[in-house]
Design a protein around this motif. Structure first.
Motif, PDB file in Angstrom:
ATOM      1  N   VAL A 129      24.973 -53.983  28.856  1.00 18.31           N
ATOM      2  CA  VAL A 129      23.849 -53.043  28.978  1.00 18.31           C
ATOM      3  C   VAL A 129      23.561 -52.763  30.450  1.00 18.31           C
ATOM      4  CG1 VAL A 129      21.365 -52.770  28.622  1.00 18.31           C
ATOM      5  CG2 VAL A 129      22.801 -53.635  26.773  1.00 18.31           C
ATOM      6  N   THR A 130      23.510 -53.811  31.252  1.00 16.00           N
ATOM      7  CA  THR A 130      23.197 -53.644  32.667  1.00 16.00           C
ATOM      8  C   THR A 130      24.308 -52.916  33.402  1.00 16.00           C
ATOM      9  OG1 THR A 130      21.919 -55.696  32.576  1.00 16.00           O
ATOM     10  CG2 THR A 130      22.460 -54.848  34.753  1.00 16.00           C
ATOM     11  N   ALA A 131      25.559 -53.162  33.033  1.00 15.40           N
ATOM     12  CA  ALA A 131      26.674 -52.454  33.660  1.00 15.40           C
ATOM     13  C   ALA A 131      26.567 -50.953  33.417  1.00 15.40           C
ATOM     14  CB  ALA A 131      28.005 -52.989  33.131  1.00 15.40           C
ATOM     15  N   MET A 132      26.161 -50.575  32.218  1.00 16.11           N
ATOM     16  CA  MET A 132      25.954 -49.162  31.928  1.00 16.11           C
ATOM     17  C   MET A 132      24.849 -48.591  32.804  1.00 16.11           C
ATOM     18  SD  MET A 132      24.991 -47.305  28.278  1.00 16.11           S
ATOM     19  CE  MET A 132      26.162 -48.335  27.408  1.00 16.11           C
ATOM     20  N   GLY A 133      23.760 -49.351  32.939  1.00 13.20           N
ATOM     21  CA  GLY A 133      22.668 -48.917  33.802  1.00 13.20           C
ATOM     22  C   GLY A 133      23.069 -48.896  35.260  1.00 13.20           C
ATOM     23  N   SER A 134      23.892 -49.867  35.691  1.00 11.77           N
ATOM     24  CA  SER A 134      24.341 -49.921  37.088  1.00 11.77           C
ATOM     25  C   SER A 134      25.190 -48.707  37.437  1.00 11.77           C
ATOM     26  CB  SER A 134      25.146 -51.202  37.331  1.00 11.77           C
ATOM     27  OG  SER A 134      24.378 -52.358  37.083  1.00 11.77           O
ATOM     28  N   MET A 135      26.050 -48.319  36.526  1.00 11.78           N
ATOM     29  CA  MET A 135      26.879 -47.147  36.770  1.00 11.78           C
ATOM     30  C   MET A 135      26.007 -45.905  36.936  1.00 11.78           C
ATOM     31  SD  MET A 135      30.157 -45.778  34.521  1.00 11.78           S
ATOM     32  CE  MET A 135      30.471 -47.471  34.023  1.00 11.78           C
ATOM     33  N   ILE A 137      22.735 -45.741  37.836  1.00 17.22           N
ATOM     34  CA  ILE A 137      21.872 -45.723  39.011  1.00 17.22           C
ATOM     35  C   ILE A 137      22.665 -45.397  40.270  1.00 17.22           C
ATOM     36  CG2 ILE A 137      21.990 -48.162  39.693  1.00 17.22           C
ATOM     37  CD1 ILE A 137      18.715 -46.215  39.377  1.00 17.22           C
ATOM     38  N   THR A 138      23.887 -45.921  40.397  1.00 18.07           N
ATOM     39  CA  THR A 138      24.674 -45.610  41.587  1.00 18.07           C
ATOM     40  C   THR A 138      25.244 -44.204  41.528  1.00 18.07           C
ATOM     41  OG1 THR A 138      26.408 -46.416  43.068  1.00 18.07           O
ATOM     42  CG2 THR A 138      26.843 -46.606  40.720  1.00 18.07           C
ATOM     43  N   ASP A 139      25.533 -43.685  40.347  1.00 18.78           N
ATOM     44  CA  ASP A 139      25.983 -42.296  40.236  1.00 18.78           C
ATOM     45  C   ASP A 139      24.895 -41.335  40.684  1.00 18.78           C
ATOM     46  OD1 ASP A 139      28.427 -43.099  39.244  1.00 18.78           O
ATOM     47  OD2 ASP A 139      27.968 -42.625  37.148  1.00 18.78           O
ATOM     48  N   ILE A 140      23.642 -41.680  40.439  1.00 14.49           N
ATOM     49  CA  ILE A 140      22.525 -40.792  40.751  1.00 14.49           C
ATOM     50  C   ILE A 140      22.089 -40.907  42.206  1.00 14.49           C
ATOM     51  CG2 ILE A 140      20.071 -40.377  40.276  1.00 14.49           C
ATOM     52  CD1 ILE A 140      20.745 -41.091  37.331  1.00 14.49           C
ATOM     53  N   PHE A 141      22.099 -42.134  42.750  1.00 12.98           N
ATOM     54  CA  PHE A 141      21.562 -42.348  44.095  1.00 12.98           C
ATOM     55  C   PHE A 141      22.613 -42.697  45.145  1.00 12.98           C
ATOM     56  CE2 PHE A 141      17.908 -43.152  41.326  1.00 12.98           C
ATOM     57  CZ  PHE A 141      16.900 -42.443  41.960  1.00 12.98           C
ATOM     58  N   GLY A 142      23.827 -43.055  44.741  1.00 10.71           N
ATOM     59  CA  GLY A 142      24.842 -43.485  45.700  1.00 10.71           C
ATOM     60  C   GLY A 142      24.745 -44.974  45.955  1.00 10.71           C
ATOM     61  N   ASP A 143      24.829 -45.399  47.225  1.00  5.43           N
ATOM     62  CA  ASP A 143      24.655 -46.807  47.578  1.00  5.43           C
ATOM     63  C   ASP A 143      23.240 -47.239  47.210  1.00  5.43           C
ATOM     64  OD1 ASP A 143      27.136 -46.426  48.693  1.00  5.43           O
ATOM     65  OD2 ASP A 143      26.503 -46.727  50.768  1.00  5.43           O
ATOM     66  N   VAL A 144      23.118 -48.388  46.560  1.00  8.15           N
ATOM     67  CA  VAL A 144      21.801 -48.894  46.137  1.00  8.15           C
ATOM     68  C   VAL A 144      21.788 -50.415  46.248  1.00  8.15           C
ATOM     69  CG1 VAL A 144      21.258 -46.989  44.548  1.00  8.15           C
ATOM     70  CG2 VAL A 144      22.561 -48.979  43.719  1.00  8.15           C
ATOM     71  N   PRO A 145      20.603 -51.027  46.219  1.00  7.65           N
ATOM     72  CA  PRO A 145      20.544 -52.491  46.142  1.00  7.65           C
ATOM     73  C   PRO A 145      21.185 -52.964  44.847  1.00  7.65           C
ATOM     74  CG  PRO A 145      18.409 -51.576  46.759  1.00  7.65           C
ATOM     75  CD  PRO A 145      19.256 -50.426  46.326  1.00  7.65           C
ATOM     76  N   TYR A 146      22.018 -53.986  44.938  1.00  2.00           N
ATOM     77  CA  TYR A 146      22.729 -54.428  43.737  1.00  2.00           C
ATOM     78  C   TYR A 146      22.916 -55.942  43.706  1.00  2.00           C
ATOM     79  CZ  TYR A 146      26.411 -54.778  40.192  1.00  2.00           C
ATOM     80  OH  TYR A 146      27.156 -55.125  39.083  1.00  2.00           O
ATOM     81  N   PHE A 147      23.742 -56.482  44.574  1.00  2.00           N
ATOM     82  CA  PHE A 147      24.090 -57.894  44.483  1.00  2.00           C
ATOM     83  C   PHE A 147      22.890 -58.819  44.701  1.00  2.00           C
ATOM     84  CE2 PHE A 147      28.207 -55.909  45.419  1.00  2.00           C
ATOM     85  CZ  PHE A 147      28.969 -56.444  44.391  1.00  2.00           C
ATOM     86  N   GLU A 148      21.984 -58.453  45.586  1.00  2.00           N
ATOM     87  CA  GLU A 148      20.809 -59.282  45.863  1.00  2.00           C
ATOM     88  C   GLU A 148      19.553 -58.728  45.204  1.00  2.00           C
ATOM     89  OE1 GLU A 148      20.974 -62.228  47.372  1.00  2.00           O
ATOM     90  OE2 GLU A 148      23.137 -61.874  47.382  1.00  2.00           O
ATOM     91  N   ALA A 149      19.692 -57.664  44.444  1.00  2.00           N
ATOM     92  CA  ALA A 149      18.536 -57.047  43.800  1.00  2.00           C
ATOM     93  C   ALA A 149      18.127 -57.828  42.553  1.00  2.00           C
ATOM     94  CB  ALA A 149      18.852 -55.602  43.430  1.00  2.00           C
ATOM     95  N   SER A 160      27.565 -50.822  48.840  1.00  5.01           N
ATOM     96  CA  SER A 160      28.321 -49.581  48.725  1.00  5.01           C
ATOM     97  C   SER A 160      28.664 -49.299  47.270  1.00  5.01           C
ATOM     98  CB  SER A 160      29.609 -49.663  49.548  1.00  5.01           C
ATOM     99  OG  SER A 160      30.554 -50.511  48.923  1.00  5.01           O
ATOM    100  N   GLN A 161      28.782 -48.029  46.956  1.00  2.62           N
ATOM    101  CA  GLN A 161      29.130 -47.651  45.591  1.00  2.62           C
ATOM    102  C   GLN A 161      30.491 -48.223  45.198  1.00  2.62           C
ATOM    103  OE1 GLN A 161      29.934 -43.400  44.358  1.00  2.62           O
ATOM    104  NE2 GLN A 161      28.108 -43.784  43.107  1.00  2.62           N
TER     105      GLN A 161
END
Length: 532
Positions: A129-135, A137-149, A160-161
């Motif tokens: 579920v989160t992987a779908m959401g991660s794809m 959010i980064t498709d919409i905004f580009g680079d985003v907080p991820y690993f430490e978010a 980086s995307q």
């Protein structure tokens, strides 16, 4: 209703345990710090994928559905169709649902696995579920907080995307590998799983299909990685029919609030079908698309005898001052009320008009469907990926799967199957094996654009990746960095104000998005300049 109670519990838990924009660093000593995945998953799905009408409107109907040109705005109240950024919509429609409802809860449950190994399989589904959401959010905004978010910190670095996509592949493949083991002693989801009601085999198919989606997304920017991941996905079990569609039922919303998602927004007369959509359905083949009556209404003016135009769409980005003109009025343009959404507009004879909700059809919100998988395989085939199968067979299977999906539950006589073969074998729909790569890619993406409707986030991403289908530049751009007269389109959403204020150093770093920084005219990593 039982499911409502579960959602109320989850909402209450998340009032304590989730943060909005990571600003709450200290945990309430009375907070619930350990929750069962059975309570968290419905919150991740319901809130994370916008099953509430307000968030759905702010994300899909006021952003991605306009940008992929499924619909066009017809009210002066909104100007996002003219590329004006609205922070509230971006934050509530996209940013908060991902970080608060999905990623934060994934991190919370992850910390309990040592103590509760029986949660492990349920956690793997949360990863999907989160992987779908991660794809998304980064498709919409580009680079985003991820690993430490999602860890409760305010100052969160951006990733980086490319790194995010590579980790999405890892998350999906690892989740599938563990779920396939069918280990003993694992708790399972039931009705609280709003998508597959705990069916692990269907989650495995979805994860593999998502892996193929992600691989195709990188096919222009990172072809070696794309082929490696895509070929691996093609060896696994994928969606094989509409029975495998990743549907989030809107019946929950109807039971609680009395309306489906898209219908009320249509009924408010705030938008109509776009000119791009109607033209595509009317003119791609030698005949009108057999899905036309399922996707678009007849114009109200035609039904009442005021106009000879039965189907018509509004150009995207009409100036607010011009929307009062008759040619852009709601009465003279088609709504998105085809029988796909359960309304009676299309069964009104000319001269009579009763566009009221029928209540007979409840359409799910489809996060990924079998038709999309067919089109992904068709593109993989023209790229020569091992295991993709025959391009033509996959392409035509995708169209047929879309026909079947959109006709499900439609009243008798509201569509015809008699012209399906004509549609498939004439005009720009007809497949030619000896056509060049670009011609075949345009066919695949055009049909994918129709076949995944109304999954606008995916449709917008695919336009930006490929430049297809051929969208029309907006009539007026109110964003100074985008010149619509030169045929330019919006590229992404900018970062939300909460990040620019509370995480400024990271959100404004000049290294973001390949050194391009932030802005709605900045291309994300996989966007390789195939459109203006």
């Amino acid at each position: 209703m039982k499911l409502n109670k579960a959602l109320i519990i989850v909402t209450s838990v998340c009032m304590f345990s989730c943060t909005n924009g990571f600003e709450n660093l200290n945990k309430d000593p009375l907070a619930v710090n350990e929750v069962s995945p059975q309570l968290v998953l419905p919150y991740m799905q319901h809130e994370g994928f916008q099953l509430d009408i307000g968030e759905y409107q702010m994300s899909s109907l006021l952003y991605s559905s306009l940008y992929c040109q499924y619909i066009a705005n017809t009210t002066p109240s909104f100007n996002s169709g003219n590329y004006v950024f609205n922070n509230k919509w971006a934050e509530r429609g996209y940013w908060t649902p991902y970080y608060q409802a999905q990623l934060k809860n994934l991190r919370e449950v992850e910390q309990t696995l040592g103590k509760h190994p029986e949660y492990n399989d349920m956690y793997q589904i949360m990863r999907i579920v989160t992987a779908m959401g991660s794809m998304r959010i980064t498709d919409i905004f580009g680079d985003v907080p991820y690993f430490e978010a999602g860890k409760g910190e305010t100052q969160t670095p951006y990733d980086s995307q490319k790194e995010i996509y590579y980790d999405i592949f890892k998350e999906l493949s690892e989740a599938v590998g563990l779920l396939k083991q069918k280990r003993e002693g694992q708790l399972t989801y039931g009705s609280e799983d709003l998508m597959f009601q705990g069916n692990v085999d269907q989650w495995i198919k979805l994860a593999n299909s998502l892996r193929l989606r992600a691989a195709i997304r990188l096919s222009f920017i990172d072809p070696d990685k794309a082929e490696t991941e895509g070929t691996a996905a093609l060896k696994e079990s994928l969606m094989t029919s509409n029975e495998d569609n990743a549907n989030l039922s809107t019946s929950l919303y109807i039971e609680c609030h009395g309306n489906p998602l898209v219908g009320p927004c249509s009924y408010r007369n705030e938008f109509r079908a776009s000119k791009t959509m109607v033209d595509m359905l009317m003119n791609t083949s030698s005949i009108a698309d057999p899905r036309l009556t399922l996707m678009c209404s007849q114009t109200e003016a035609w039904v009442s005898g005021e106009s000879e135009v039965q189907y018509r769409g509004v150009p995207n980005g009409v100036a607010q001052a011009d929307l009062a003109e008759e040619e852009y009025s709601n009465r003279f343009n088609s709504n998105v009320w085809g029988y796909m959404w359960g309304y009676t507009w299309n069964n009104a004879d000319k001269g009579s008009h009763t566009p009221t909700p029928s209540g007979d059809i409840i359409r799910p919100l489809v996060m990924m469907n079998y038709a999309e998988v067919c089109f992904l395989k068709a593109e993989a085939a023209i790229r020569g990926w091992e295991g993709a199968g025959d391009a033509k067979s996959n392409y035509e299977a995708g169209i047929k799967a879309s026909f079947e999906e959109m006709r499900a539950g439609a009243p008798e006589g509201t569509y015809t199957t008699s012209e399906d073969e004509i549609y498939l074998t004439t005009g720009k729909v007809k497949w030619e094996d000896n056509a060049d790569f670009e011609t075949r890619l345009e066919q695949i993406i055009t049909q994918k654009w129709i076949g995944i409707y109304p999954n606008s986030n995916e449709a917008w991403a695919e336009f930006r990746r490929t430049g297809y289908p051929n969208l029309n530049p907006v009539v007026l751009s109110l964003e100074s960095s985008i010149n619509a007269e030169n045929g330019e389109f919006i590229k992404k959403l900018r970062y939300v104000d909460n990040e620019l204020i509370n995480n400024k150093e990271n959100a404004t770093a000049p290294s973001l998005n390949g050194g391009k920084g932030d802005g709605v005219n900045v291309r994300v990593w996989w966007d390789t300049n195939r459109y203006n």
